[in-house]
Design a protein around this motif. Structure first.
Motif, PDB file in Angstrom:
ATOM      1  N   ILE A 232       0.861  -1.191   0.000  1.00 48.23           N
ATOM      2  CA  ILE A 232       0.000   0.000   0.000  1.00 48.23           C
ATOM      3  C   ILE A 232       0.896   1.240   0.000  1.00 48.23           C
ATOM      4  N   PHE A 233       0.705   2.092  -1.012  1.00 48.41           N
ATOM      5  CA  PHE A 233       1.531   3.290  -1.169  1.00 48.41           C
ATOM      6  C   PHE A 233       0.730   4.537  -0.779  1.00 48.41           C
ATOM      7  N   ALA A 240       2.450   3.383  -9.517  1.00 54.45           N
ATOM      8  CA  ALA A 240       2.805   3.230 -10.934  1.00 54.45           C
ATOM      9  C   ALA A 240       4.297   2.949 -11.093  1.00 54.45           C
ATOM     10  N   GLN A 241       5.117   3.632 -10.300  1.00 53.90           N
ATOM     11  CA  GLN A 241       6.558   3.403 -10.359  1.00 53.90           C
ATOM     12  C   GLN A 241       6.896   1.972  -9.908  1.00 53.90           C
ATOM     13  N   ALA A 242       6.209   1.505  -8.854  1.00 59.47           N
ATOM     14  CA  ALA A 242       6.445   0.159  -8.344  1.00 59.47           C
ATOM     15  C   ALA A 242       6.076  -0.885  -9.396  1.00 59.47           C
ATOM     16  N   ASN A 280      15.292   1.972  -5.291  1.00 68.82           N
ATOM     17  CA  ASN A 280      14.752   2.993  -6.181  1.00 68.82           C
ATOM     18  C   ASN A 280      13.954   4.067  -5.429  1.00 68.82           C
ATOM     19  N   GLU A 281      14.150   4.086  -4.085  1.00 68.96           N
ATOM     20  CA  GLU A 281      13.538   5.104  -3.224  1.00 68.96           C
ATOM     21  C   GLU A 281      12.021   5.159  -3.370  1.00 68.96           C
ATOM     22  N   ILE A 282      11.432   3.979  -3.469  1.00 68.93           N
ATOM     23  CA  ILE A 282       9.963   3.874  -3.453  1.00 68.93           C
ATOM     24  C   ILE A 282       9.595   3.088  -2.194  1.00 68.93           C
ATOM     25  N   GLU A 283       9.132   3.791  -1.205  1.00 64.83           N
ATOM     26  CA  GLU A 283       8.831   3.162   0.075  1.00 64.83           C
ATOM     27  C   GLU A 283       7.326   2.954   0.227  1.00 64.83           C
TER      28      GLU A 283
END
Length: 307
Positions: A232-233, A240-242, A280-283
């Motif tokens: 869950i973002f 979308a990036q994930a 990729n700094e997507i937490e």
């Protein structure tokens, strides 16, 4: 190990309706087998055929290598059958019910046996109370206690917890587990997915007169697919990036900020996914691993049919 119960190609019709269609089942000694299915699936009919209360149109049943139709008297000495409708006498007390059934079965020392069973099933405080004043859970415990008179090797329980509140259901589940620990073989029918999951060593799904799947609870859950990682973002942009990064995985969109990712290798896959996102700094805001349930299996096998 030789099965203690073998059901071989049982067929049964009521007029033009085919209720059971070539049903085959094996039950190992000292195990709990749960026959799971919707109302009207044929569970009770099959149980009556196994216990010799109803003839099949085709096939046969062996209990401890004895053929039910040919050796019924010997087979009946091996088991006890607890039907959906309680067999207790409302006018008598719990103690009197147990003494009566013990005398009918010509058991030695019926009074002492009744007292022992009242203790085992936590009914001593209600021993002198008329069964008409028992709660539903107490009645089912007494019915199960009566099933043990004569010390049968096998217990057949037809939907044992139907109509019970959650607390009484949990109590009866624990009693069934204790009976298994004593070496009893237990064959139960149920329409409760949780009951089958909690109790059974092996489950059979009965649908449209056939065993449509069988296995351990764990094996059955694998039919619904692998474990999933739910991510869950905070924003749809992060999601979308994930998705762009996770092209090597099977991803299912839940909503604009949530996805499920199938985990072919569980922990290794989780670590790989989280490392990839972190690099990729997507937490993700939150994440959790979810496992398939018997509900998922049932929905998959029956295409959404209701229990």
């Amino acid at each position: 190990m030789t099965p203690i119960i073998e059901v071989k190609n049982i067929k049964k019709r009521f007029k033009k309706q085919l209720v059971l269609d070539s049903v085959s089942i094996e039950v190992q000694p000292g195990s709990i087998y749960a026959l799971l299915g919707a109302n009207g699936a044929g569970k009770s009919t099959l149980l009556k055929i196994i216990t010799g209360l109803l003839d099949s149109d085709q096939g046969n049943v062996l209990v401890n290598n004895l053929t039910v139709t040919k050796d019924l008297r010997q087979v009946q000495q091996l088991f006890s059958f607890s039907a959906q409708t309680s067999s207790v006498d409302d006018i008598l007390t719990g103690y009197e019910n147990l003494v009566l059934i013990a005398k009918l079965r010509h058991v030695a020392h019926p009074k002492q046996l009744a007292l022992d069973l009242l203790v085992q099933f936590k009914l001593t405080d209600a021993a002198k109370k008329r069964v008409a004043d028992y709660s539903g859970g107490m009645r089912r415990r007494l019915d199960l206690a009566m099933s043990l008179v004569g010390n049968p090797e096998i217990l057949f329980l037809d939907e044992p917890t139907t109509g019970l509140d959650p607390s009484s259901r949990n109590d009866l589940w624990q009693t069934i587990r204790e009976l298994k620990s004593q070496g009893k073989t237990i064959f139960l029918t149920t329409q409760y997915l949780e009951e089958a999951d909690q109790l059974a060593d092996k489950i059979g799904f009965l649908g449209e007169g056939k065993i449509i799947a069988t296995g351990t609870p764990s094996e059955m859950k694998h039919l619904a697919g692998s474990e999933k990682l739910q991510l869950i973002f905070l924003t749809s942009e992060q999601l979308a990036q994930a998705q762009t990064l996770l092209t090597d995985f099977k991803v299912q969109l839940i909503d604009e900020v949530s996805i499920n990712v199938e985990l072919p290798d569980s922990m290794q896959s989780v670590l790989k996914i989280l490392h990839l996102l972190s690099t990729n700094e997507i937490e993700p805001n939150t994440f959790q691993v979810t496992s398939p349930t018997l509900d998922d299996v049932f929905l998959k096998l029956t295409k959404g049919a209701s229990l």
